[in-house]
Motif scaffolding. Structure first.
Motif, short mmCIF file in Angstrom:
data_model
loop_
_atom_site.label_atom_id
_atom_site.label_comp_id
_atom_site.label_asym_id
_atom_site.label_seq_id
_atom_site.Cartn_x
_atom_site.Cartn_y
_atom_site.Cartn_z
N SER A 10 0.80 -1.20 0.06
CA SER A 10 -0.10 0.03 0.00
C SER A 10 0.88 1.28 -0.28
CB SER A 10 -0.92 0.16 1.16
OG SER A 10 -0.16 0.28 2.27
N GLY A 11 2.12 1.03 0.14
CA GLY A 11 2.99 2.59 -0.18
C GLY A 11 3.24 2.95 1.44
N VAL A 12 2.28 2.70 2.16
CA VAL A 12 2.80 3.24 3.58
C VAL A 12 2.37 2.40 4.80
CG1 VAL A 12 2.50 5.44 5.21
CG2 VAL A 12 2.58 5.77 2.87
N ALA A 13 3.20 2.03 5.78
CA ALA A 13 2.51 0.94 6.73
C ALA A 13 2.89 1.59 8.02
CB ALA A 13 2.81 -0.50 6.70
N LEU A 14 2.13 1.52 8.78
CA LEU A 14 2.41 2.40 10.28
C LEU A 14 2.15 1.26 11.28
CD1 LEU A 14 2.74 4.96 11.88
CD2 LEU A 14 0.51 5.34 11.78
N LEU A 15 3.15 1.27 12.50
CA LEU A 15 3.06 0.35 13.44
C LEU A 15 2.39 1.19 14.89
CD1 LEU A 15 3.61 -2.56 14.68
CD2 LEU A 15 5.75 -1.57 15.48
N SER A 16 1.24 0.79 15.37
CA SER A 16 0.88 1.71 16.31
C SER A 16 0.52 0.56 17.53
CB SER A 16 -0.56 2.09 15.97
OG SER A 16 -1.65 1.17 15.76
N VAL A 17 0.34 1.30 18.67
CA VAL A 17 -0.08 -0.07 19.89
C VAL A 17 -1.12 0.91 20.57
CG1 VAL A 17 1.56 1.22 21.24
CG2 VAL A 17 1.08 -1.14 21.54
N MET A 18 -1.87 0.26 21.28
CA MET A 18 -2.99 0.73 22.19
C MET A 18 -2.35 0.84 23.58
SD MET A 18 -5.48 0.48 20.07
CE MET A 18 -6.73 0.95 21.00
N LEU A 19 -2.44 1.69 24.32
CA LEU A 19 -1.90 2.12 25.63
C LEU A 19 -2.96 2.53 26.53
CD1 LEU A 19 1.32 4.08 25.17
CD2 LEU A 19 1.00 1.58 25.38
N ASP A 20 -3.09 2.22 27.66
CA ASP A 20 -3.69 2.42 28.89
C ASP A 20 -3.67 4.03 28.92
OD1 ASP A 20 -4.72 -0.07 29.27
OD2 ASP A 20 -3.69 -0.79 30.59
N ASN A 21 -2.40 4.14 29.13
CA ASN A 21 -1.75 5.68 29.32
C ASN A 21 -1.00 5.94 28.28
OD1 ASN A 21 -0.97 8.17 30.31
ND2 ASN A 21 0.04 7.45 31.84
N PRO A 22 -1.77 7.04 27.32
CA PRO A 22 -1.19 7.29 25.96
C PRO A 22 -0.36 8.77 26.11
CG PRO A 22 -3.34 7.85 25.86
CD PRO A 22 -3.10 7.54 27.34
N THR A 23 -0.14 9.29 27.39
CA THR A 23 0.48 10.51 27.61
C THR A 23 1.64 10.62 26.81
OG1 THR A 23 -0.81 10.56 29.83
CG2 THR A 23 0.90 12.19 29.36
N GLU A 81 -10.19 16.28 23.07
CA GLU A 81 -10.86 15.23 22.56
C GLU A 81 -9.68 14.39 22.02
OE1 GLU A 81 -13.67 15.89 19.48
OE2 GLU A 81 -13.87 13.95 19.08
N GLN A 82 -8.74 14.52 21.08
CA GLN A 82 -7.72 13.99 20.80
C GLN A 82 -6.97 13.30 21.80
OE1 GLN A 82 -6.15 17.11 18.19
NE2 GLN A 82 -7.18 16.39 16.46
N LEU A 83 -6.67 13.97 22.89
CA LEU A 83 -5.81 13.41 23.88
C LEU A 83 -6.37 12.31 24.64
CD1 LEU A 83 -4.58 16.60 25.85
CD2 LEU A 83 -3.26 14.96 24.18
N THR A 84 -7.73 11.95 24.54
CA THR A 84 -8.39 10.71 25.09
C THR A 84 -8.13 9.34 24.09
OG1 THR A 84 -10.56 10.95 23.90
CG2 THR A 84 -10.25 12.20 25.95
N ILE A 85 -7.56 9.78 23.09
CA ILE A 85 -7.33 8.63 21.80
C ILE A 85 -6.09 7.67 22.51
CG2 ILE A 85 -6.51 7.57 19.72
CD1 ILE A 85 -7.89 10.51 18.86
N CYS A 86 -6.40 6.23 22.70
CA CYS A 86 -5.44 5.41 23.46
C CYS A 86 -4.43 4.54 22.35
CB CYS A 86 -6.13 4.64 24.26
SG CYS A 86 -6.53 5.27 25.56
N GLU A 87 -4.72 4.88 21.05
CA GLU A 87 -3.91 4.32 19.93
C GLU A 87 -2.90 5.38 19.54
OE1 GLU A 87 -4.04 2.02 15.65
OE2 GLU A 87 -5.61 3.41 16.34
N VAL A 88 -1.65 4.80 19.89
CA VAL A 88 -0.60 5.80 19.64
C VAL A 88 0.43 5.35 18.63
CG1 VAL A 88 -0.68 6.53 22.24
CG2 VAL A 88 0.88 4.88 21.58
#
Ligand code: UD1
Ligand code: CA
Length: 452
Positions: free
Chosen positions: A121-134, A158-165
């Motif tokens: 697809s040209g671009v692949a991103l590795l993310s992770v779910m965190l309980d505390n994304p700060t 609102e964006q700060l509540t997102i846990c996928e980082v």
């Protein structure tokens, strides 16, 4: 994999380490952080670029590896700027894999997956779910598709509540990457060139960002201070311990076992608590290691018993030998089959023959000892004359009485016996009793001193 360039970002100082060493030279288990990342990268591709900035010379000198291309980023103007430094050396028709020098536990299989996705697809991103994304960049999705990454400092409530980082790790078509890097600006809260901004650019271009979500956060955890370094050390040790146990090694308590190197073992070996393995160590079958032992670069045979508090380094221990408790086996030592090295015994640069016993409180150095020798308590090979080291030879079956000093160079014959308390300065013949002892006397006119 073909046509892959790995770019490892390692220019940061790592202020929070409070160390004179650049962050990527901090040690996790037996390797620096950067070595861990390099090992994974080199397993995947031959072209590895490392972006360095802080302590460049120190970092480069830590690696004696011509296959690494070092690229200097003299000012740290952001992750996008760091990647820009490497682009002149990269073909458009390739995949660029971006790794961080301070994320040491990343696995090859995850990276392979990311590369395959990027090829599609040209671009692949590795993310992770965190309980505390700060602190992390947040992944913005719409209809489940990745749209953009918003950095903590630029995010709204609102964006700060997102846990996928964002883990920071991504793989991209190099041609696309070059184009987007050229369009970056520093119009953000930190005034930096953010690599993360290229995600929104690709989306705007109509690209679908392939998403890989890491299964556990330790794999993608970065190290910023010594607390995190110690946490990852525990993770690494625990993973390794579990692997060893699955392969049949009995660890009495996997939380109290450290292997900083490689350990090979046969069947039915047991390791008690607080054992540290370093370098390259192998155990045969049915070998046991009692608590509090340190074993470094050693080849240990079958049915060996290592009793508590023993230290072994650069040595070979034969089948059926017994070591310790409280023994110290120093480099260049070879302990023969079924030999016994007992408590408070130090052996250095020596060969100890089959069935020989040094049971208590002795120093044996620069010695070649035959088979079936018995060394009494407190025997010392005096190998050092203050300038040079000298050899002691002890023939098969010799019996050395307790508290004897063997002044090297000296040879003790086969089956010779030495009386206790002797100081032996001359060679001793086979099969005979030798001793050097002042005669015991009782002094008649002696009086106990009187207190004045
Ligand atoms: C970065 C990401 C963030 C992500 C986080 C994961 C950006 C803008 N942000 O944030 O989305 O969640 O990593 O840890 O990319 N480095 C350089 N040169 C530079 C700047 C950084 O080599 O000019 C290196 C650092 O040494 C480090 C890595 O890049 O290894 C990440 O830099 P850091 O400043 O820690 O990025 P974050 O702000 O944490
Ligand atoms: Ca960081």
């Amino acid at each position: 994999m073909n046509n892959i360039n790995t770019i490892i970002l390692a220019a940061g100082k790592g202020t929070r380490m409070n160390s004179t060493k650049p962050k990527v030279l901090q040690v996790l288990s037996d390797k620096t952080l950067l070595e861990h990342v390099l090992m994974q990268a080199q397993a995947l591709c031959s072209q590895v670029f490392v972006v360095v900035g802080f302590g460049t010379e120190q970092v480069r000198q830590a690696f004696d590896d011509d296959s690494i291309s070092w690229v200097e980023q003299s000012e740290q103007l952001g992750t996008g700027h760091a990647v820009q430094q490497v682009m002149p050396y990269i073909n458009d028709d390739s995949i660029s894999l971006v790794l961080y020098g301070d994320v040491p536990l990343i696995r090859q299989s995850t990276l392979e997956n990311l590369i395959v996705q990027a090829q599609k697809s040209g671009v692949a991103l590795l993310s992770v779910m965190l309980d505390n994304p700060t602190g992390y960049g947040r992944i913005m999705r719409k209809d489940n598709q990745i749209q953009a990454i918003v950095e903590q400092k630029d995010a709204n409530a609102e964006q700060l509540t997102i846990c996928e980082v964002n883990t920071g790790i991504m793989a991209l078509d190099s041609g696309l990457l070059k184009t987007y890097l050229g369009n970056l600006d520093a119009n953000n809260a930190q005034g930096e060139l953010y690599l993360t901004d290229i995600i929104a650019m690709a989306v705007k271009d109509g690209k679908t960002i392939a998403s890989v979500i890491a299964e556990n956060d330790s794999e993608v955890a970065g190290v910023n201070d010594k607390v995190q370094l110690a946490e990852l050390e525990r993770v690494l040790q625990q993973n390794q311990a579990h692997q060893f146990m699955q392969q049949g090694l009995m660890l009495k308590d996997p939380a109290r076992f450290d292997c900083r190197g490689t350990l090979n073992f046969g069947h039915d070996c047991e390791v008690d608590v607080n054992v540290v393995i370093e370098g390259d160590v192998s155990l045969g079958n049915n070998t046991t290691i009692a608590p509090n032992c340190i074993i470094k670069n050693a080849k240990i045979g079958n049915n060996v018993v290592i009793l508590p508090n023993s230290v072994i380094e650069d040595a070979v221990i034969g089948n059926g030998a017994s070591i310790g408790p409280f023994a110290r086996i120093r480099p260049d030592t070879n302990i023969g089959e079924s030999a016994k090295i007992g408590n408070f015994v130090e052996v250095k640069k020596s060969t100890i023959g089959k069935d020989s016993k040094i049971s208590h409180l002795s120093y044996v150095g620069d010695t070649v000892m035959g088979a079936g020798v018995n060394i009494g308590a407190g025997v010392i090979t005096c190998n050092y004359d203050g300038v040079n080291k000298h050899q002691t030879q002890i023939g098969d079956g010799a019996f050395i009485g307790s508290d004897t000093q063997l002044i090297a160079p000296v040879t003790i014959g086969k089956n010779a016996t030495i009386g206790a308390g002797s100081t032996i300065t001359k060679d001793v013949p086979d099969g005979q009793l030798s001793l050097s002892r002042a005669k015991q006397a009782v002094l008649k006119n002696w009086h106990k001193p009187v207190k004045t």
